[in-house]
Structures are given as structure tokens and as C-alpha cells.
Scaffold this motif. Sequence first.
Motif, PDB file in Angstrom:
ATOM      1  N   SER A 132      24.036-138.384  83.969  1.00 61.77           N
ATOM      2  CA  SER A 132      25.225-138.576  84.805  1.00 61.77           C
ATOM      3  C   SER A 132      26.347-139.305  84.060  1.00 61.77           C
ATOM      4  N   TRP A 133      26.045-139.882  82.892  1.00 62.42           N
ATOM      5  CA  TRP A 133      27.091-140.575  82.123  1.00 62.42           C
ATOM      6  C   TRP A 133      27.985-139.595  81.381  1.00 62.42           C
ATOM      7  N   ARG A 134      27.520-138.369  81.239  1.00 61.38           N
ATOM      8  CA  ARG A 134      28.061-137.433  80.267  1.00 61.38           C
ATOM      9  C   ARG A 134      29.434-136.899  80.656  1.00 61.38           C
ATOM     10  N   THR A 135      30.312-136.768  79.676  1.00 65.18           N
ATOM     11  CA  THR A 135      31.575-136.081  79.931  1.00 65.18           C
ATOM     12  C   THR A 135      31.664-134.798  79.111  1.00 65.18           C
ATOM     13  N   ASP A 183      19.195-133.804  82.026  1.00 60.53           N
ATOM     14  CA  ASP A 183      18.901-134.955  82.889  1.00 60.53           C
ATOM     15  C   ASP A 183      19.210-136.260  82.156  1.00 60.53           C
ATOM     16  N   TYR A 184      18.986-136.260  80.844  1.00 58.23           N
ATOM     17  CA  TYR A 184      19.116-137.512  80.103  1.00 58.23           C
ATOM     18  C   TYR A 184      20.241-137.511  79.073  1.00 58.23           C
ATOM     19  N   CYS A 185      20.709-136.328  78.695  1.00 60.33           N
ATOM     20  CA  CYS A 185      21.719-136.248  77.631  1.00 60.33           C
ATOM     21  C   CYS A 185      22.981-136.989  78.052  1.00 60.33           C
ATOM     22  N   LYS A 186      23.371-137.976  77.231  1.00 60.46           N
ATOM     23  CA  LYS A 186      24.571-138.772  77.535  1.00 60.46           C
ATOM     24  C   LYS A 186      25.815-138.155  76.904  1.00 60.46           C
ATOM     25  N   GLY A 187      25.625-137.107  76.138  1.00 56.37           N
ATOM     26  CA  GLY A 187      26.773-136.397  75.562  1.00 56.37           C
ATOM     27  C   GLY A 187      27.380-137.089  74.362  1.00 56.37           C
ATOM     28  N   CYS A 188      26.565-137.807  73.584  1.00 58.32           N
ATOM     29  CA  CYS A 188      27.134-138.534  72.442  1.00 58.32           C
ATOM     30  C   CYS A 188      27.629-137.585  71.355  1.00 58.32           C
ATOM     31  N   GLY A 189      26.965-136.435  71.221  1.00 58.47           N
ATOM     32  CA  GLY A 189      27.427-135.452  70.239  1.00 58.47           C
ATOM     33  C   GLY A 189      26.829-135.610  68.851  1.00 58.47           C
ATOM     34  N   GLY A 238      15.939-142.073  79.415  1.00 57.86           N
ATOM     35  CA  GLY A 238      16.313-142.835  80.606  1.00 57.86           C
ATOM     36  C   GLY A 238      16.673-144.274  80.286  1.00 57.86           C
ATOM     37  N   HIS A 239      16.525-144.659  79.014  1.00 62.92           N
ATOM     38  CA  HIS A 239      16.941-146.019  78.634  1.00 62.92           C
ATOM     39  C   HIS A 239      18.467-146.094  78.722  1.00 62.92           C
ATOM     40  N   ARG A 240      18.984-147.317  78.722  1.00 64.22           N
ATOM     41  CA  ARG A 240      20.394-147.496  79.027  1.00 64.22           C
ATOM     42  C   ARG A 240      21.248-147.817  77.805  1.00 64.22           C
ATOM     43  N   ALA A 241      20.827-147.359  76.632  1.00 65.31           N
ATOM     44  CA  ALA A 241      21.653-147.582  75.435  1.00 65.31           C
ATOM     45  C   ALA A 241      22.951-146.797  75.579  1.00 65.31           C
ATOM     46  N   CYS A 242      23.995-147.303  74.914  1.00 62.93           N
ATOM     47  CA  CYS A 242      25.281-146.607  74.922  1.00 62.93           C
ATOM     48  C   CYS A 242      25.125-145.222  74.295  1.00 62.93           C
ATOM     49  N   GLN A 243      26.122-144.393  74.509  1.00 62.14           N
ATOM     50  CA  GLN A 243      26.150-143.076  73.869  1.00 62.14           C
ATOM     51  C   GLN A 243      26.163-143.251  72.350  1.00 62.14           C
ATOM     52  N   GLY A 244      25.306-142.518  71.691  1.00 64.94           N
ATOM     53  CA  GLY A 244      25.300-142.540  70.222  1.00 64.94           C
ATOM     54  C   GLY A 244      24.759-143.818  69.622  1.00 64.94           C
ATOM     55  N   CYS A 245      23.922-144.526  70.358  1.00 66.08           N
ATOM     56  CA  CYS A 245      23.421-145.829  69.890  1.00 66.08           C
ATOM     57  C   CYS A 245      22.507-145.679  68.674  1.00 66.08           C
TER      58      CYS A 245
END
Lengths: 536, 384, 323
Positions: A21-24, A514-520, C30-37
Motif C-alpha cells: 500500500s506504500w507503493r506509487t 502485497d509487499y512491493c513498496k515500489g523502490c525500483g 511486511g517489515h517496515r523499512a523504507c523503500q530501497g533500504c
Amino acid sequence: MNKPFAVVLDASTSLCNKTGSWRTKRPEYITRLPPCNSACPAGENIQQWLYFAIEGKFFDAWKVMVERNPFPAVIGRVCYSMCEKACNRAITDGAVNINLLERSIGDLAIAKGWEFEKNANYPGKKILIIGAGPSGLSAAYFLKKLGHEVTIYDNHKKPGGMMRYGVPRYRLPNNVLDTEIKRIVNFGVKIICDKKIDDICAAIKEFDAVYIAVGASIALKPDVKIESGSNIVDAVGLFQKLENEDKDLPYLGQTVLVCGGGNTAIDAARSSLRLGAKNVKIIYRRTIDDMPANENEIGEALAEGIEILCLRTISKVDKNKIFVDKMNYDREASILSKSGELEILYADSVIFAIGQSVDKDMFSNIEGINVSENGVIEVDENMMTEIPGVFAGGDAISGKRTVTHAIAWGKKASNYIDAYLRSTKVTKPPKNEVITFKRLNVAYYTKNPRKNVFIPMDISFKEKDTSYSGKKIIEEASRCFSCGNCFHCDNCYGYCPDGTIIKHKDGSLEFNYDYCKGCGICASECPCGAIKMIEE
Amino acid sequence: MLCQLEGSQAIARAIALCRPKVVCAYPITPQTHIVEGLGELVRSGELSECEFINVESEMAALSVAIGSEAAGVRSYTATSSQGLLYMMEAVYNASGMELPIVMTLGNRTIGAPINIWNDHSDAMSARDAGWMMFFAETNQEALDLHIQAFKIAEKTKNPVMICVDGFILTHAYERVDIPSQEEVDKFLPFYSPEVCLDIEEPLAMGAMVSPDYFMEVRYIAHIKQMKAIETIGSISEEFFQKFKRKSGGFLREYEIDGAETVIVSMGSVAGTIKEVIDELNANGEKIGLLSLICYRPFPADILNKALKNAKKIIVVEKAFAIGIGGFLSREIELAIKDKEIVSVIAGIGGRNITRSMLKECFLQKNNNQSTKFLGLNEGIIEAQ
Amino acid sequence: MSSLTLGNRIKSENVTIQASRLRPNTISSGHRACQGCGEALAARCAIDAAYEAANGKIILVNATGCLEVFSCATPENAWKIPWIHSLFGNAPAVASGVAAALSNQKRNDIRIIAQGGDGSTYDIGMGCLSGMFERNDDVLYICYDNQAYMNTGVQRSGATLPFTRTATTLPNSKYMGNDPQTGKNVPQIAMAHGIPYVATASIGHIHDLEQKIAKAVQINGARYVHIHVPCPLGWGFEPSKTVKIAKLAIKCGLFPLFEAENGKVTKSTPIDEVIAVDDYLKAQRRFAHLFSKSASPDPLSFLQKIADKNIEKYGLKKGISNE
């Protein structure tokens, strides 16, 4: 168990936290068009067959080749290799030796006796193809694949067209050509040689469609002043005589000058050596880097002692005195101009290898088949002449006269003919974006410079054997960057800080959004540009 | 077995009988002799299967104990004064993680100015850290309390601190009855925790807790400790049954029946107070003593009951908070309503508490001062 | 195909654990590290490698910090293995305690790893770390070095590079970021204890990292592995560039990769093509002030000298070794 509240937790309970859900931006696996595939006139899926070759699955590799080209062993010898010129690896340490690999796998197919897979008997239509050159044979193969009944008429003694009569044997031995044609015959295509067709209109009644693939057999006349007594030869004529083992071979003498920059010019020069000439020079208008001939061919010609005189054109031939204009070439602006400087060379013979045109006379009495000013048969966007059901292709309709182009025309024609016979339209699949070098992360590829194979050969018409065997095929194929398509290096999987990529048993990968934060990071560390970040 | 021993050595022997698996400590006066004693017992093999670790600081001492206790073995350390302050972050941590560590606190004051002598300032600094705290009156009680401490800690999953007056007990030779290993083994079972770092059942200990749960965590800890009063009582009773000696529990009464004035104190000062009471009561005074053993959890109800007939309560306390006064007296005020409570601050920084001082103090009537400082040198104060 | 990628569909040798479908995933999604940590990536790589090397018998002790906070906050715990967090400054001592307990139970097969960021390692936990080292306790300590206090908002630590912009070393007309005369080198400090194994590693070279962790896990006694973990937020770069930045740090020589045994450097990982420190620094906003038009060139040459010194000291130029 009586665990302290909140302070002590069970393992892996974070899985309930869907950080997707963080992902843009969302990463997606994509397939981009590799430059080699894009550059191939025949549209061969080169990268795909290299992929199989790397895995040692040569039969699978060959099957991929023949989806687009029924002549791997021939093409592996005579192609101009636009693929290698487009290869992204050319920018780092030399293009993948695609041509040689194709030849090697093509030769392997011959050695193993691999045949085309016969498809289920489809009650197709009857098609006549005029001309058993690369375009005609290719069209026959593809039409047969589509389930039609195909007959080819050719007015030569043997099928093959320019493959047989336009290339010297040391470059393409007969047995290779014969085997690959035989394979098409085995596939069910009927070839009738020594057959001239006078009445196309009559043939049309016997057949449901006709494909004219007569090629361009007339050598272009050079724009050169030629005095009487000069010994002038055209390359195609020379090859034809050689092929037919003509006793009436032209006298070339000790010193030969060849005019042209394509493979044919090189072939003519090298053939001259083999016919006893001692001093052979090639004259080309632009620079050596601009020569359309294959790098390998040029290299071998130089190795055999042939001299290449660049930035020159012949203006006049007076017996054995050759008047040459020196040229200026501005590549940026693509402007070629005479420098004003003159040069006089001496040669016993001059061979012109500057192209061919269609035999206009062949169609002069047929209404509906028109040959244009620049020597090609006029066709509509479906490759059809004005006569319904009569199609034309290959060298006969195009200025780009290479075996590879001809094969491509054959494939194209097969589609249009099939569509015509079924009263449908050819739909072109959308073309993926071609991947450029800057989208690659080349740091992930181990340095492994291209090895150009220069095996010293006897100056004879016998072919030298440069084909790779199994291990070497794998080694060279492994140099492929796999531009734009996943080759399962697992970088994305391994580098994802969130462990969001699922690796399946077969090695295929899938994003778990579900988990991908989209860091790239996945896209950034993909060596071959097969992951794209898409805005959400 | 009866022995004439230094307090520290008695404690070391008691710890050894409890079969700890990990003992770690950093030297600080006056606690040092305890771990020296344990070190020797480990080296001689008398205390077998125990890891003795010389750490680089008190922070590490308690941290090592946190690690070993979390890994599921009985762990012990000892400290004093500055050392306790230095490890204070870990003190709170041990209780927050419900790790039943036992630690001896050789009571000593806190600097600056630096001073190595006895008072209860160090203990008071940790009174809100979530540990259970017990004060020993004698060396025998110190020894007994340590044996009980492991059982209380492990049963309630709460660390226990045994406070022993520095020098007065730690360095004093007294006769003590040392129980046999067999007796102790019967009383204190092998430690096998429910929750620990276990590769078979992987858990995470010490998670971060957000405002959504933190208050509940603290409330539960409070309720658990208040409920532990029952456990403390029953363990002390069990100890009496097994060792035929009253030791531990919540408080000890002396001459309390019919006493109009009741002195409340913690630790070794009770001995001197008893002597004064004997002398004064022989002269017709009605004074009793209530020696508080269990300071945390604070047994308010039990105190209230014990003090219900008292008219006046004098709290002799060995620590106070600058800017407000005695700790213990304030806490007793919460338990006892409507009675005169006098706070007597005594023995700060090792100042002697003499019988005459106490006598004078106990006899003083109609005093409007609620806090008195025993033995203050008025000359110095005035000069300053 | 290439041996430089994490996996290889053809060959099984020289392939990382991270490329394996069956990798342990010791830290779950599901851990809460920042993107690209970088730290989250390093932790999974390192602990997975340790897990494999120890047949799954690992206990983790975590100092307070980003890793602790993002991996274990009620009710969500990302760890698949036993894990304990006590305090910011005491992780090495807690680990010593766990080691003592396990040694007492004759469970030397269970390997103990303590881990923390550079704040806990360099600064607040230095005492406990040094104690653990000098006692040669059977603990592997992993420092995830992102060169500042990221969890609290990017304040300077003892690991912060000279001239770095942090929240507590803001550059202005008088100062160019972090004071160049400060900071320390914990790998060297660890080596000075003479412990059996010290190594530096980076998420820019996972093959190397995994090998070092696997080696470290199997050695008895105190061990120290220092992992360089770029932080997109604190260093100021796009989250997608984390691995790239780590690779640049290696290539310019500012983060040397080496191994030391019993206090002596035994091996270093040579750099293929050395790049200038500028190429690494200018990719990060924490050094942006060094590249402004008015900036003095001195800080850059100072940092270049550090890199040059590293290259010389650890023999990082290909073909030249200091062994």
C-alpha cells in the motif's frame, strides 16, 4: 505458552502487514524487442534461439530459427548480419557472433538430419511459385506450413537462385544448399527445374495463386565510359559460369579490379584470386567502414592479399587502363563528391559488382504485371500485382537484394497469399519497443571480447570449416546480453529489500504486489532492462 | 551448617547453592566480595557448570545476565551505587522483558560527592524500575532471601533485587546457618522457562510497542506484581517449613503488641533500633519496631494491618529525595491514613546511627517537624 | 550470462544464496523499512547466509536502531528465527550472555549473531563491543553501517564521513559538513583486539558478503563483519539506486572490502576499475554542498586521499596485492 504481552512475538507475523500500500510505482516484467531481432530482415527471434543455445538445447534453437528462416546454414554463411551491427554488445566488447552461431547450428541440423515438423494435413489451396531462389523457396516453405499445396517452377538446372548462382562455393558449398533445399522438398514442396513459364495467365487458371519470385538477374550497367577492347565482367555472370562449370570462363588475367562494396564485390575479388589472378584490388566509393560487406568477409579478403582502395570510383576503362576519380565523403551529411583528383590504374579485367535488376522482357507481354523505371515489379501493399491472385516478391520488387531480405519477402508473401486465399487480412502483431544500450546495466556482464575467427584458408573454392561445435556454441551464445528480456539472472529476486518476488520452481519470477513498496531496485539492477516501473 | 562468615561470602555461598548457570559482575565497592567469592567457587569447581564472566561495566553485567536469562538459564549479578545507576537502562529493560534475574545490591550512597559508604540512595533510585526489592536485616536473612529470590523471580517472571547494607552486612562477620545443597535443591527446582530464545520455537523478545498497547503492558506488569504478594508470602512460608527458620516475607515485628509508637525501618539498622527499644521499653515506653523486608511490591495492606494500633509512626530511612524528603515515609503515608508519621533521615553517606541519637529521637514529643535529620552537625550547617 | 549476477540459470557454482528459490528468508516481507533500504537488504543477505552456514541454528541479538524498529514492532515480527532486542548500547553484552548460556548448555552448534547500526556499534555500544571482543566471546557481531543515526533523523555518528551533511553537521558559510578531523575506524579497532576474524562487506557485492558471513559464522570466538548499507533517505538518493551507490563506494575505494584474521589483513577484494570519489559522492545529496559552484575543492581532494590511502593500504588495485 504464556508469553509476555506485546513484548514477545511469534515469528514472521509481519506477513500480515501488506506494505504494497506504500507503493506509487509498480515494477513489471516486460519484454522489449532486442536490437538483433529488430534489425533482422527476416525477423528471426535471434535472442530466443541464443537462449536455447546457451542451455545446449540446439534442436530447440534450430526450431526457433526455422520459424522465420528455412535456411539457417545458408544464412549463417551469406547474411550481411545486420543483427551483429545492431548488437548492443558491439558497444562494449564486440557483437555476439550471431552469424557464425546460426551457421554452426544450421550445420548441426544438417549433420543430425533434422527435418521440419510436418503439420496436420490442412486442405489448402494450390499455389504456383515462379523462381526457386531464396524468396520463392521461403514462400513455398511458409505456405506449405500454412497447409497449402505448393509447386515451384524454375528455369535453371537446379533450384537455389542467387544462393546457387550469386555466391561462390567456398562461401556456400553446394551440399549445404542442396540439403537445405532438400529439406523443403521433404516437407512436401514440389520443385520443377528447367521449366520456363511463358503464360502466367494460363497458370493462374491451374492454380489458386501465383507468386513471382524471379529475382533480379540482369547485372546493372555501370555508368562508366568503356572503350572497346576492355575486359569487363559482371560478378553475377561470373558466378553463374563458375556454378555451371562453364568451360568458357572469362579471361581475368593477372591483375583484376573489382568495383563495389558488398559481399558480391568481395566474392568476385576472392573468386578472381581463385581463378589465377595475382593482383586483385577492390574499388569502393566510401570508406572501408561504410562497406556493406561483412566484417569477416572483408577481413578474410584482406588476409588473402586483396587490396581495398576506398573513396574512389571508376570513370573510364580504356583497355587495361582504368581511370579513377578520388572521392570526398562526408558521412555526417551523407554527401559523396568528386575531389577532382584523378588516378590511373592498370588491370587485365574489371569486374563490376554494383547490383542487378529485373529482366523486363520476361513480363513485357503480360498485362497487369508492370516493371517500373527502376527495374522492379510493381505490387500493391499486399504484394499483389494488378492481376488478382498473382503476387510478386523478393529481389523482383525490392532494391534491398540480399538473401535474407529475399527470405523475409517469402515469409511476407506467404501471409498475404494465405490471407487472399482465405479472404482475410494480414494483421501485424504490435512491435515492442526496441531496447537501447542505455537501458542495460552492463556492469553485470563479465568481460569477454568477441573472438573473430580468421582461419587461414587455401585459396581454393573449398569452404573452410569454421563452424563451432557444442561447447563453443554455448560459449559464444553466452555472450548474449539478452537485451530487453529476462534471462533469469535472479538479480531482482535477490536484491529486493522486501523479498517481494516469488521465484517459482521453473525459475520464473513473479512480483508479489502485497509487499512491493515500489523502490525500483529490481528495475535498476536488472542487467537487461526487462523490468519497467509503471506509475500507479 | 553453621559458619562464621563475612556477609559477602555468605551471599556467595547462597548463590552457589542456587546453581546459577551464568554469573557476571563488575567490581564495585562494597559488592565486590560477593562476586570474588563466586569467582573462586566457580574456579575451584565447587560451583560447577556455571559460566563466570568478567565484564567491562555494570551495563554489560546486567546485559549479559539479560542475554543468558533470555536464553533460558538462571543468571545472577551484583552491583552497588554508581554501578546500579550505570546499568539503570538495563534494570528497566530486564523487568520490562519479564526476565527473572536475581541481583544483589550492596547498598551504598550515590555521588557526587563520591562516597563509598552505606545508605539506601542507590536502592531508592531503582524503586520504580519494576523489580521486586527485598531488604535484608541480617546476614542470615541476606543468605535466605537470595535462595527465596530465585524462586520468587522465576515463579512470577519478574527480576528480584536483594538489598544488603554495604559494609554493615557485606563486610561483617556473623554466624550463619548454611543449608545443604540437597535442602536447597528440594526448595528450588531446576529452572526451565516457558519463554526463551529457542531455535525450535523462534520468538522475538523485546519488540517495540506502540501507544496502542504500551499502557496495557505496564498495567499488566503492575497487576502481576501486586498479585505476586501472594507468591512471596507462600514462598516465605514454604521456606519456613523446609528450613525451620522464619526468613523473608514482608515485614518483621518486634515488640509491636501494645506499642504506641512504632518505628519502621529497612535493613540492618533494625538491630540497633531493637537495642534502643529494649532499653526504652524497660523504662516503661511502649515502642515497637516494624522492619520492612519486602519493599517492592509494596505490601500496603499488610503494613496497614500491622500498624493499626500504633498512635505514632516513626520511619527511620536511609535515603531521601532532595526537594521533598524521605521516600519510605511518603509511601507509608499512602498506606496509613490519619496517623502521625515522622520521617527520620539517618545514616546518609555512612553516617553512624548511634543508640543515643535514636533514643533521643524516639522520645521526642510534640514535634511539628515531620522530617528530621539524625545527627546533623548544626555547626557546619550554620557555617554554610 | 554472467557470473556477476546473483543467480545463473545454467550454472550452479558461484551463485548466491539470495538467488536460491529455497533461500531461508530469515527476515520476512511486511517489515517496515523504507523503500530501497540497504540495511533491510543487507540483513536478509547476511542472516540468510549465516542461517545456511549454521544449518538454521541462529539466535539474533539486535541493538536498537532502524533494523530493530522496522523488523519487530508489536504486533508484527519479521524474523523467522529467535531474536532479542534489549537496548541501544548493550547488544554485544546481551549476545555474550546468550553465548554463555548456550556454552553452558553445550550448544555450540547454535551460532549467535549480534547486530546493530553504526550508531550503536561506533558510539553508544562501543564499550560493550570492545568487552565482547577482548573476552573473545563466541559471538559474530554485524555492523550495518549507514554512516549516521538514521532512525532519529540523520545525525552524525562516529562513522560519518568527513564533510558529510547530517542534521547535526549542517554545512554553512563556516563549516563544510562533518569535521574532517573526527570519526573512527571500527574494523581496525576490531582488528586491534586480535579477534579471529574481521571483514568488511557491502550490498554492492553480495557474493563476497555471503562468503564472508558463511566463513565468520563457522569460526569460534569473537568475530566482526562490517557491512556498508546505503540509506536512500539519509544520503539523499533515489531508492532504486541503493545497490548502485554501494557499488560506487567500493569502486572509488572509500569502502574497501577486506578480511583480517587475528588482527592481520589476509585478503582484499580488488577493484576492477577504480573511479574517482566524485563519481560516488555527487550521486548523493549529503555531499551536494561539496559540488556547489562556490565550494572549495579541498574537501573532495581530502576524501580522494582517504580513498587512495585505502586502495594502497588494502591493495585494492587489480593485480597488486599487499599480502
